[in-house]
Structure formats: C-alpha cells, structure tokens
Scaffold this active site. Structure first.
Site, mmCIF file in Angstrom:
data_model
loop_
_atom_site.group_PDB
_atom_site.id
_atom_site.type_symbol
_atom_site.label_atom_id
_atom_site.label_comp_id
_atom_site.label_asym_id
_atom_site.label_seq_id
_atom_site.Cartn_x
_atom_site.Cartn_y
_atom_site.Cartn_z
ATOM 1 N N GLU A 1 -1.222 -10.599 0.659
ATOM 2 C CA GLU A 1 -1.136 -10.618 2.114
ATOM 3 C C GLU A 1 -1.196 -12.065 2.928
ATOM 4 O O GLU A 1 -2.374 -12.684 3.051
ATOM 5 C CB GLU A 1 -2.245 -9.756 2.712
ATOM 6 C CG GLU A 1 -2.026 -8.374 2.296
ATOM 7 C CD GLU A 1 -2.649 -7.560 3.409
ATOM 8 O OE1 GLU A 1 -3.506 -7.919 4.005
ATOM 9 O OE2 GLU A 1 -2.506 -6.154 3.372
ATOM 10 N N GLU B 1 -0.114 -1.337 -1.399
ATOM 11 C CA GLU B 1 -1.408 -0.554 -0.712
ATOM 12 C C GLU B 1 -0.809 0.209 0.438
ATOM 13 O O GLU B 1 0.133 -0.407 0.849
ATOM 14 C CB GLU B 1 -2.291 -1.830 0.124
ATOM 15 C CG GLU B 1 -3.362 -2.524 -0.784
ATOM 16 C CD GLU B 1 -3.976 -3.398 0.131
ATOM 17 O OE1 GLU B 1 -4.353 -3.223 1.351
ATOM 18 O OE2 GLU B 1 -4.233 -4.467 -0.448
HETATM 19 C C1 GBH Z 1 -5.339 -4.819 3.534
HETATM 20 O O1 GBH Z 1 -5.279 -5.475 4.990
HETATM 21 C C2 GBH Z 1 -6.212 -5.658 2.775
HETATM 22 O O2 GBH Z 1 -5.188 -6.186 1.653
HETATM 23 C C3 GBH Z 1 -7.177 -4.901 2.078
HETATM 24 O O3 GBH Z 1 -8.073 -6.027 1.578
HETATM 25 C C4 GBH Z 1 -7.926 -4.152 3.339
HETATM 26 O O4 GBH Z 1 -9.333 -3.508 2.845
HETATM 27 C C5 GBH Z 1 -7.016 -3.081 3.700
HETATM 28 O O5 GBH Z 1 -5.746 -3.291 3.965
HETATM 29 C C6 GBH Z 1 -7.322 -2.240 4.863
HETATM 30 O O6 GBH Z 1 -7.542 -3.124 5.951
HETATM 31 O O7 GBH Z 1 -9.092 -6.513 13.664
HETATM 32 O O8 GBH Z 1 -7.186 -5.888 14.970
HETATM 33 O O9 GBH Z 1 -7.539 -8.502 14.307
HETATM 34 C C7 GBH Z 1 -4.365 -4.823 5.830
HETATM 35 C C8 GBH Z 1 -4.352 -5.825 6.970
HETATM 36 C C9 GBH Z 1 -6.309 -6.961 7.971
HETATM 37 C C10 GBH Z 1 -5.057 -5.548 8.960
HETATM 38 C C11 GBH Z 1 -7.246 -7.046 8.763
HETATM 39 C C12 GBH Z 1 -5.840 -5.403 10.170
HETATM 40 C C13 GBH Z 1 -7.602 -6.699 11.334
HETATM 41 C C14 GBH Z 1 -6.764 -6.776 12.511
HETATM 42 N N1 GBH Z 1 -5.325 -5.832 7.638
HETATM 43 N N2 GBH Z 1 -6.608 -6.770 10.153
HETATM 44 S S1 GBH Z 1 -7.779 -6.945 14.009
#
Ligand code: GBH
Length: 453
Positions: free
Chosen positions: A170, A359
């Site tokens: 990512e 994922e």
């Molecule tokens: C993935 O991230 C990761 O690869 C994994 O490690 C993680 O545990 C899993 O998915 C579930 O999240 O708080 O609204 O600003 C997915 C991408 C990263 C999307 C964190 C949401 C927070 C956005 N995610 N993000 S926000």
C-alpha cells in the site's frame, strides 16, 4: 441466464488459491526480543495521542511465540496460501549493515511450519514497520536503496522455499497517510513538494526491491506488489461511465500504480504538480517500471464515478453520503462492485500477467456471547457480496488467481489500535485465546466447495 430452479455457476477456477493475510507489526509483538531493532511504529505508538487508547504493538497477538497455533488455524480453514510480512528491523536492526541471525531464524521457523502444513507463504517485505534507525525515513532517497539491499538479502535466504515475494504494501498509506496526513508513523505533514518526493522514493524502493529479489533469488521466483489502488466504479454500466472509471483510476493513481505499470509519470500528474513535481534521477522511471510477475490488490472501499463532459478531465467522483452503508470503520464504505471493477480496470489499463487480491475483509462490531460465540453475520454478508464480484471477474476471464482474506485474526489496527477487529478469528488480547467466528466457518465452507456459498 438461469431458468427457475437452475442455479448459476458460482464456482471459482479449479486452481484458484485461497488464503488469509496478516502483517508483522500487527500480530507479532515481542518487539524487544532476539535483537529486533525499533521501527517507526514502535516510536509512533509509544507517542501519546497517536493511537487509540495508547495501544501499541508490543504484544499484539503474540504471534512471535504463538505462530504454530496460528498455522493450525490456517490449516483448519483449508487455505493453500498465507500472506505474511517480514519485520525489516528483525533482520537488519539498524535498517542496513549487519544482519541479525535470530530474526532470520524466526521467519525460517514460520516458513518451514507453513510448508509442513501444506501452505505456501507469500512474503511481503515491507508492511510499514520501517526501521527507526534509517535517517529521514522515506524522505531520504537512501532508504529506497537500503530496502533493495534488504529485499535482495531476504530473497537469497528464503527463495529456496518461498516462491512469491511482494515488495511493499500500500504505497498510498506509507507515503500519504504517514508523511502528508500524519495519522500513520512517522506522523508528518509535509507540503506538496515533500510528499511528492516521498511518493517517488516509495515507488523507487518497489522497483529497486523487485530487481534485487530477481537478482538474488534461486529458482522460479515471482515478484509483485500489494497496492491499495484507488478504484472507481462506473455508476451505471455503460460505455461512457466505464471509460470515465478507467480514466479516473489511471489519473488518480498516477504517482503510484500507474507509474509502476507504465514506467513514467503521466502528463496530467506532472502538469498538476508543476514545480512541486518529484526530483527524478536518470534511470529511475525504468527501475520503477520493472515488469512484474503479478499485481496484487488490496480492495475495500469504492469511489463511484460518472462521466462528466462539463469538467475538463471528463469524470466526477460521487461523494459518499452520511447514510451510505459502511462497516465498523468509518472509512470502510460497502460497495461490492469495486471488487469486479478493480480487477477489470487493472486488466484493461495495464494487462498484468497475473492478479491476486492481497487483502479484502472488514471490521465489524464483534463480541463474544455468553457461550463464547461470535456470530458475525455482518462480516459474512460483506464477504459474500465482495466474493460474488471477484467470482464474476474470474467467470469473465480476467486473470485473477488468488484471494487473501484480511485478516486471519483480530490484530493491531494501526491508528485504531485494538478498537477495530478485522479477524475471522476472535482474539482475546488478555489471554491471547483465538476463537473462530462464524465467518471462519463460512470461509472454510467456501474453500471446500471452491464456490460461493
Ligand atoms: C489495509 O489498509 C492494511 O494493509 C492493513 O494493514 C490494515 O489492517 C487493513 O487494510 C485494514 O485497515 O482513518 O479515515 O483517515 C487499508 C487502508 C488505511 C484505509 C487506513 C483506511 C484510515 C483512513 N486503510 N485508513 S482514515
């Protein structure tokens, strides 16, 4: 195409690979054991106010000690593949220099135990736990070279048993969320030129890492990336909206997957960046565009898009509304069609040899009832709908070869700490007991039939 009583074929291809995914910092714990160096997530999670409840990955699921139990869970599900990541700072505590044999021994034990259970490991080399010792982190171009050295070292050590390496997880998260939005480690808020340079070092690290894996691997090794490409879903399935979704996907990922698949920064990105465009050295773009054996996608949330002749770029994303359906994480809008369109648009835009879903999964408000059961019907609903769309992609002939469910078990969910549970096994973080949720039973049945249930 069915007459009443004739079920539609909902099976997956015969050799489709079913798996689960995890990541080192989210499950391992044991952060001070056997010579592991600190990562930026140790520093960040120990900084007050950065992670919900002040949670840290110090113990997490304690998989450093309980990996045999985790592999037994995988075996019980009947998966053939498992996506795991390596903690760079267990191998090189300072990010570079002298390797730490005890760190390598741990991953050798895990990999050997997986193979003994008949499960093929897919190894991610970087899932955000950057060694703290690397000066400047991803702001420093040297970090991309340090990553390549580490990637080559791992390929040399593991490729006798590991067939699939994933460079980084990512791009958008370990660059933008970490160095622009500041909600992930190291928590910086850089201006545009700074973040564009960090993004460049991210894709450069991927390209150098892919080359290093190939240079050091023995035998038939495949290398790819796991990216959370932002995917657009045509709001109506007509040619004009499909074209808009395709254009939006290419343009919105210009500094990430588009650069990797095309080996250049597209004009619209460079024009928009202007004087803040990244500094690129001779040869960088060819390195970034190193051909890959597979592309793996982390697919969760869609953006719906419409063709819009009234704006110069020709497309307009449709906003999520407060009442749009979502799962337990505020960002996790439910839009199963993104599963199909993510695969189709990636195929149409860049024609990768092979695709995986590295994922997919969701958070839900999991609770154990008095009998110790977690009947997570919401998660089953979510998975059934997304997998229906992945099945459509395979049925329509797109080269999707496997699926890794996020996640095997509840774990450290980054800035959300332990408040969001993504597992199909419930983890009691006091006792470390793992309990299958109903979704684990559902997934097991799907794998057994190799068809939607
Ligand atoms: C993935 O991230 C990761 O690869 C994994 O490690 C993680 O545990 C899993 O998915 C579930 O999240 O708080 O609204 O600003 C997915 C991408 C990263 C999307 C964190 C949401 C927070 C956005 N995610 N993000 S926000």
């Amino acid at each position: 195409n069915a007459i009443a009583g004739t079920p539609i074929d909902r099976s997956f291809p015969k050799d489709f690979r079913w798996g689960c995914a995890t990541a080192s910092y989210q499950i391992e714990g044991a952060v001070n054991e056997d010579g592991r160096g600190a990562s930026i997530w140790d520093t960040f999670s120990h900084t007050p106010g950065k992670v919900a409840n002040g949670d840290t990955g110090d113990v997490a699921c304690d998989s450093y000690h309980r990996y045999r139990e985790d592999i037994a869970l995988l075996k019980n599900l009947g998966v053939g593949v498992y996506r795991m990541s390596i903690a760079w700072s267990r191998i090189f505590p300072d990010g570079r220099g002298q390797p730490n044999q005890k760190g390598l021994d741990y991953y050798n034990r895990v990999i050997d135990a997986l193979l003994a259970a008949g499960i093929q490991p897919y190894v991610t080399l970087f899932h955000w736990d950057l060694p703290q010792a690397l000066p400047g982190g991803w702001q420093n171009r040297d970090t991309a070279h340090a990553f390549a050295d580490y990637a080559g070292y791992m390929a040399g050590k593991l490729s006798d048993r590991v067939r699939h390496f994933i460079t980084v997880n990512e791009l958008r998260c370990f660059t933008d969320l970490s160095y622009q939005v500041g909600i992930h480690a190291p928590g910086l808020k850089l201006p545009p030129a700074g973040i564009n340079q960090v993004r460049h070092h991210g894709v450069l690290a991927h390209g150098l890492g892919a080359q290093a894996v190939r240079a050091h691997a023995k035998g038939d090794t495949q290398v790819g990336i796991a990216d959370n490409t932002s995917f657009f879903v045509p709001v109506i399935e007509t040619s004009e909206h499909i074209a808009a979704a395709k254009k939006a996907t290419r343009e919105d990922n210009a500094m990430f997957l588009t650069a990797i698949m095309e080996g250049r920064y597209i004009d619209s990105y460079l024009a928009a960046a202007g004087k803040d465009a990244p500094k690129v050295q001779a040869g960088d773009m060819a390195t970034i565009g190193t051909p890959l054996d597979f592309v793996a996608l982390n697919i969760y949330t869609p953006t719906y898009v419409k063709a819009d002749p009234s704006v110069p770029r020709g497309w307009t994303p449709l906003p999520h509304l407060p009442q749009s359906p979502r799962m337990a994480s505020p960002w996790l809008y439910v839009g199963p069609e993104v599963a199909f369109w993510g695969v189709r648009l990636t195929s149409e835009l860049w024609n990768p040899k092979s695709l995986y879903i590295s994922e997919n999964g969701c958070s839900a408000d999991d609770v154990l009832d008095a009998q110790g059961r977690d009947d997570d019907a919401d998660r089953i609903m979510y998975l059934r709908n997304y997998l229906g769309q992945f099945q459509r992609a395979t049925a329509e002939g797109y080269p999707l070869h496997g699926y890794f469910l996020w996640s095997l078990m509840d774990n450290f969910e980054w800035a959300d700490g332990y408040t969001k549970r993504f597992g199909i096994h419930y983890v009691d973080f006091k006792t470390q007991q793992r309990t299958p949720k109903l979704s684990a039973q559902w997934y097991k049945e799907l794998i057994r039939r190799n068809a939607l249930v």
